[in-house]
Design a protein around this motif. Structure first.
Motif: not given
Length: 182
Positions: A117-142
């Protein structure tokens, strides 16, 4: 770190309602600090009393007025003062790790179920963070450097936890093979 500093960080660039702040805690700063709606609203009241934030009422149709909070000069000075102080070591409070430490008395099947159960939650959180990182990258990392760096830490934390969880799963499955059945 205290909740007050996390709120001041969120308010440093734009005003926000208590609801907006709670959403930010759920989606971004929750990487490093958790808070409930109630805790956020209580802290906003204290920050307002101490003149570190102010608010303005925004009328809404069919709903109570919304309060939009913004950081004051006193709040900005407090945030600057806090940012200059060393952070100190992070505290870990992980009930599951305590269960693993006491695992010799636990049912390994129950531990494995909770681990999944905890692993499932962590995988979901990881996916959220990775999507957020991609959005930040697309908006301009700097332009979003500090947010991006915080999100990267969250990604690495989730990946490390999931790697540890896999080691735990393998060890528990291996240990349960040799146990007598009752």
């Amino acid at each position: 770190m205290s909740l007050r500093h996390a709120i001041l960080v969120l308010l440093q660039d734009q005003e926000a309602s208590g609801y907006d702040l709670a959403r930010e805690f759920a989606n971004s700063i929750g990487l490093v600090w958790n808070a409930t709606h109630q805790q956020i609203y209580l802290e906003l009241g204290k920050l307002n009393e101490q003149h570190m934030v102010s608010f303005r009422h925004v009328p809404q149709e069919g709903k109570p007025d919304k309060k939009l909070y913004s950081i004051t000069e006193d709040g900005r000075q407090e945030l600057i003062r806090w940012l200059k102080k060393p952070a100190g070591p992070a505290r870990i409070r992980d009930a599951f790790m305590v269960k693993v430490a006491g695992g010799q008395l636990a049912d390994s099947g129950a531990l494995l179920g909770e681990l999944e159960q905890l692993s499932k939650q962590r995988r979901e959180r990881l996916a959220t963070f990775e999507a957020l990182a991609q959005r930040l990258d697309e908006q301009g990392r700097e332009e979003n450097l500090y947010s991006y760096l915080t999100v990267r830490r969250g990604i690495l934390d989730q990946r490390a936890w999931l790697q540890w969880a896999e080691e735990v799963r393998q060890a528990l499955e291996h240990a349960s093979v040799g146990l007598p059945t009752s």
